[in-house]
Motif scaffolding. Structure first.
Motif, PDB file in Angstrom:
ATOM      1  N   TYR A   4       0.850  -1.194   0.000  1.00  9.85           N
ATOM      2  CA  TYR A   4       0.000   0.000   0.000  1.00  9.85           C
ATOM      3  C   TYR A   4       0.885   1.244   0.000  1.00  9.85           C
ATOM      4  CZ  TYR A   4      -3.601  -3.320   1.458  1.00  9.85           C
ATOM      5  OH  TYR A   4      -4.465  -4.388   1.525  1.00  9.85           O
ATOM      6  N   LYS A   5       0.547   2.209  -0.844  1.00 12.20           N
ATOM      7  CA  LYS A   5       1.333   3.431  -0.950  1.00 12.20           C
ATOM      8  C   LYS A   5       1.002   4.438   0.144  1.00 12.20           C
ATOM      9  CE  LYS A   5       3.788   2.310  -4.507  1.00 12.20           C
ATOM     10  NZ  LYS A   5       5.238   2.090  -4.375  1.00 12.20           N
ATOM     11  N   ASP A   6      -0.051   4.171   0.892  1.00 15.52           N
ATOM     12  CA  ASP A   6      -0.380   4.985   2.068  1.00 15.52           C
ATOM     13  C   ASP A   6      -1.343   4.193   2.940  1.00 15.52           C
ATOM     14  OD1 ASP A   6      -3.179   5.550   1.253  1.00 15.52           O
ATOM     15  OD2 ASP A   6      -2.212   6.766  -0.305  1.00 15.52           O
ATOM     16  N   SER A   7      -1.576   4.699   4.143  1.00 18.14           N
ATOM     17  CA  SER A   7      -2.442   3.983   5.086  1.00 18.14           C
ATOM     18  C   SER A   7      -3.924   4.173   4.778  1.00 18.14           C
ATOM     19  CB  SER A   7      -2.155   4.464   6.518  1.00 18.14           C
ATOM     20  OG  SER A   7      -2.315   5.865   6.613  1.00 18.14           O
ATOM     21  N   PHE A   8      -4.268   5.219   3.990  1.00 15.34           N
ATOM     22  CA  PHE A   8      -5.679   5.497   3.695  1.00 15.34           C
ATOM     23  C   PHE A   8      -6.314   4.386   2.861  1.00 15.34           C
ATOM     24  CE2 PHE A   8      -3.690   9.680   4.246  1.00 15.34           C
ATOM     25  CZ  PHE A   8      -4.492  10.207   5.235  1.00 15.34           C
ATOM     26  N   THR A   9      -5.518   3.735   2.014  1.00 18.26           N
ATOM     27  CA  THR A   9      -6.059   2.709   1.131  1.00 18.26           C
ATOM     28  C   THR A   9      -5.973   1.301   1.736  1.00 18.26           C
ATOM     29  OG1 THR A   9      -3.900   2.530   0.037  1.00 18.26           O
ATOM     30  CG2 THR A   9      -5.526   4.030  -0.945  1.00 18.26           C
ATOM     31  N   THR A  16      -4.811  -6.116  13.162  1.00 17.54           N
ATOM     32  CA  THR A  16      -3.429  -6.209  12.690  1.00 17.54           C
ATOM     33  C   THR A  16      -2.412  -6.179  13.830  1.00 17.54           C
ATOM     34  OG1 THR A  16      -3.229  -3.806  12.448  1.00 17.54           O
ATOM     35  CG2 THR A  16      -3.999  -5.046  10.524  1.00 17.54           C
ATOM     36  N   VAL A  17      -1.274  -6.793  13.544  1.00 14.02           N
ATOM     37  CA  VAL A  17      -0.079  -6.654  14.378  1.00 14.02           C
ATOM     38  C   VAL A  17       0.912  -5.858  13.538  1.00 14.02           C
ATOM     39  CG1 VAL A  17       1.732  -7.835  15.665  1.00 14.02           C
ATOM     40  CG2 VAL A  17      -0.537  -8.877  15.455  1.00 14.02           C
ATOM     41  N   VAL A  18       1.377  -4.735  14.081  1.00 18.11           N
ATOM     42  CA  VAL A  18       2.129  -3.761  13.287  1.00 18.11           C
ATOM     43  C   VAL A  18       3.522  -3.536  13.867  1.00 18.11           C
ATOM     44  CG1 VAL A  18       2.158  -1.379  12.427  1.00 18.11           C
ATOM     45  CG2 VAL A  18      -0.023  -2.593  12.666  1.00 18.11           C
ATOM     46  N   THR A  19       4.485  -3.353  12.986  1.00 22.49           N
ATOM     47  CA  THR A  19       5.778  -2.809  13.385  1.00 22.49           C
ATOM     48  C   THR A  19       6.055  -1.598  12.519  1.00 22.49           C
ATOM     49  OG1 THR A  19       8.100  -3.311  13.873  1.00 22.49           O
ATOM     50  CG2 THR A  19       7.196  -4.234  11.823  1.00 22.49           C
ATOM     51  N   VAL A  20       6.782  -0.638  13.070  1.00 22.27           N
ATOM     52  CA  VAL A  20       6.983   0.655  12.409  1.00 22.27           C
ATOM     53  C   VAL A  20       8.465   0.996  12.385  1.00 22.27           C
ATOM     54  CG1 VAL A  20       6.470   3.126  12.485  1.00 22.27           C
ATOM     55  CG2 VAL A  20       4.740   1.464  13.227  1.00 22.27           C
ATOM     56  N   GLY A  21       8.928   1.516  11.242  1.00 24.78           N
ATOM     57  CA  GLY A  21      10.305   1.992  11.191  1.00 24.78           C
ATOM     58  C   GLY A  21      10.836   2.119   9.786  1.00 24.78           C
ATOM     59  N   SER A  22      12.031   2.685   9.664  1.00 15.07           N
ATOM     60  CA  SER A  22      12.677   2.807   8.353  1.00 15.07           C
ATOM     61  C   SER A  22      13.168   1.458   7.854  1.00 15.07           C
ATOM     62  CB  SER A  22      13.862   3.791   8.439  1.00 15.07           C
ATOM     63  OG  SER A  22      13.400   5.081   8.748  1.00 15.07           O
ATOM     64  N   PHE A  23      13.617   0.606   8.757  1.00 12.51           N
ATOM     65  CA  PHE A  23      14.102  -0.732   8.414  1.00 12.51           C
ATOM     66  C   PHE A  23      15.161  -0.665   7.315  1.00 12.51           C
ATOM     67  CE2 PHE A  23      10.440  -1.814  10.863  1.00 12.51           C
ATOM     68  CZ  PHE A  23      10.706  -3.071  11.386  1.00 12.51           C
ATOM     69  N   PHE A  53       8.713   4.144   5.749  1.00 12.32           N
ATOM     70  CA  PHE A  53       8.705   5.510   5.222  1.00 12.32           C
ATOM     71  C   PHE A  53       9.555   5.637   3.962  1.00 12.32           C
ATOM     72  CE2 PHE A  53       8.662   5.458   9.888  1.00 12.32           C
ATOM     73  CZ  PHE A  53       7.411   6.003  10.129  1.00 12.32           C
ATOM     74  N   GLU A  54       9.122   6.523   3.084  1.00 17.76           N
ATOM     75  CA  GLU A  54       9.872   6.846   1.866  1.00 17.76           C
ATOM     76  C   GLU A  54       9.663   8.327   1.554  1.00 17.76           C
ATOM     77  OE1 GLU A  54      12.266   6.288  -1.512  1.00 17.76           O
ATOM     78  OE2 GLU A  54      12.000   5.054   0.280  1.00 17.76           O
ATOM     79  N   VAL A  89       3.069  -1.191   4.214  1.00 16.60           N
ATOM     80  CA  VAL A  89       2.498   0.143   4.016  1.00 16.60           C
ATOM     81  C   VAL A  89       3.646   1.138   3.910  1.00 16.60           C
ATOM     82  CG1 VAL A  89       1.010   1.951   4.955  1.00 16.60           C
ATOM     83  CG2 VAL A  89       0.417  -0.465   5.305  1.00 16.60           C
ATOM     84  N   ILE A  90       3.705   1.858   2.792  1.00 15.92           N
ATOM     85  CA  ILE A  90       4.799   2.798   2.533  1.00 15.92           C
ATOM     86  C   ILE A  90       4.267   4.216   2.672  1.00 15.92           C
ATOM     87  CG2 ILE A  90       6.545   3.528   0.875  1.00 15.92           C
ATOM     88  CD1 ILE A  90       6.074   0.726  -0.478  1.00 15.92           C
ATOM     89  N   GLN A  91       4.631   4.881   3.742  1.00 12.76           N
ATOM     90  CA  GLN A  91       4.168   6.237   4.005  1.00 12.76           C
ATOM     91  C   GLN A  91       5.128   7.264   3.406  1.00 12.76           C
ATOM     92  OE1 GLN A  91       1.420   7.707   5.663  1.00 12.76           O
ATOM     93  NE2 GLN A  91       2.375   9.576   4.862  1.00 12.76           N
ATOM     94  N   LYS A  92       4.608   8.159   2.566  1.00 13.57           N
ATOM     95  CA  LYS A  92       5.447   9.248   2.073  1.00 13.57           C
ATOM     96  C   LYS A  92       5.793  10.143   3.253  1.00 13.57           C
ATOM     97  CE  LYS A  92       5.694  13.140  -1.111  1.00 13.57           C
ATOM     98  NZ  LYS A  92       5.003  13.946  -2.147  1.00 13.57           N
ATOM     99  N   PHE A  93       7.096  10.286   3.513  1.00 17.70           N
ATOM    100  CA  PHE A  93       7.530  11.068   4.665  1.00 17.70           C
ATOM    101  C   PHE A  93       7.791  12.499   4.226  1.00 17.70           C
ATOM    102  CE2 PHE A  93      10.060  12.613   8.150  1.00 17.70           C
ATOM    103  CZ  PHE A  93       9.487  11.982   9.248  1.00 17.70           C
TER     104      PHE A  93
END
Length: 315
Positions: A4-9, A16-23, A53-54, A89-93
């Motif tokens: 997904y190119k953003d969280s809205f879609t 869900t089980v989520v992890t967050v970061g640049s990785f 994030f990207e 999920v890829i969030q535009k930063f």
């Protein structure tokens, strides 16, 4: 794996089980977090989500900070597609996104849009404006919104905590053994084969000159390396030089040249201009040297091939 190119879609059909970061790098520490993510999602019947994030946040927040990437977005996708991850999920930063508080990020993005049930984070995870959010803040918000929090201990190799920063430092020092150990795979990069000065061909050692896909991609320090290359389905051995070609006093800009060999250490003869080449860095052979003449350079290249072949026998 759904992307997904953003969280809205995001299709929030299940918890869900989520992890967050640049990785960045997707190194052994990151894979430890992912393993826990997959375990928890399987136990509770939820979908796993990696929220990243990207571009890299430091490129937006710190304009004067020169960060080199261990993994481009395409590389991240390729590596993650081989895991059990359900959703990426890829969030535009952006500057605007960076101004979100930790409470806003958790409540509006993870809870409302991603249907968060459980969050898994690393030992040093920070989030939100000015990186004010941490594991304690997450637990406080978990009580408020009804989600659980798991913090994963640091991964250690040879007594050191694995991190993207230490891998970048290892590459900058030419310590390929350490970089590959921390990554859990050979460090790699990709690019297009372009025409160079073609001196290697006249010396009897034709080389593929590589133009990187992304100029922000981290490279090992200047020197000569044993590498494995993938091109058009062929897996080839090679000797790579990264540097300024001081013997020929060329312009002071770094070039990447690979002398490709087949598995019998013979020359690879195909015309590959314009083709995409993936390079896996196996071992550092030596520093880049300025030779007094072409004859001495040829002798050294032959020696490099022999040294490289010894490293290939170990893989």
């Amino acid at each position: 794996m759904n992307i997904y190119k953003d969280s809205f879609t995001f299709e929030k059909n299940r918890k869900t089980v989520v992890t967050v970061g640049s990785f960045d790098g997707l190194h052994m520490g990151h894979h430890k977090i992912l393993s826990r993510l997959f375990e928890i999602s399987a136990q509770c019947g939820c979908e796993s989500v990696l929220f990243t994030f990207e571009p890299h946040p430091r490129l937006v927040i710190s304009k004067d900070y020169e960060i080199k990437l261990l993994t481009t977005l395409n590389e991240k996708i390729e590596i993650l597609s081989k895991t059990k991850l359900d959703n990426l999920v890829i969030q535009k930063f952006s500057r605007e996104f960076s101004e979100m508080t930790s409470e806003e990020f958790i409540g509006k993005i993870l809870v409302e849009q991603l249907n968060l049930s459980h969050i898994v984070v690393g030992h040093d995870h920070k989030f939100g404006r000015d990186r004010m959010g941490d594991a304690d803040k997450l637990k406080q918000l978990g009580n408020q919104y009804g989600f659980e929090v798991t913090a994963v201990d640091a991964e250690r190799c040879n007594g050191e905590i694995v991190s993207s920063t230490k891998i970048r430092q290892a590459l900058a020092e030419g310590d390929i053994d350490k970089a590959n150990l921390f990554l859990g795979r050979n460090y790699s990069f990709e690019g297009i084969v372009v025409k160079g000065a073609q001196r290697g061909r006249t010396l009897g050692f034709p080389t593929a000159n590589i133009k990187l896909d992304n100029n922000l991609k981290a490279l090992p320090v200047n020197g000569v390396y044993a590498v494995r290359c993938l091109i058009n389905g062929d897996s080839l051995l090679g000797i790579m030089n990264i540097g300024l070609r001081p013997t020929f006093e060329d312009k002071p800009e770094i070039t990447i040249e690979v002398h490709l060999m087949n598995n019998d250490f013979g020359k690879y003869e195909k015309n590959i201009y314009g083709e995409r080449l993936k390079v896996e860095v196996i071992k550092r052979i030596r520093n880049e040297i300025k030779f007094e003449g072409v004859d001495k350079l040829i002798v050294q290249i032959e020696s490099d091939k022999k040294n490289g072949s010894r490293n290939f026998e170990q893989i």
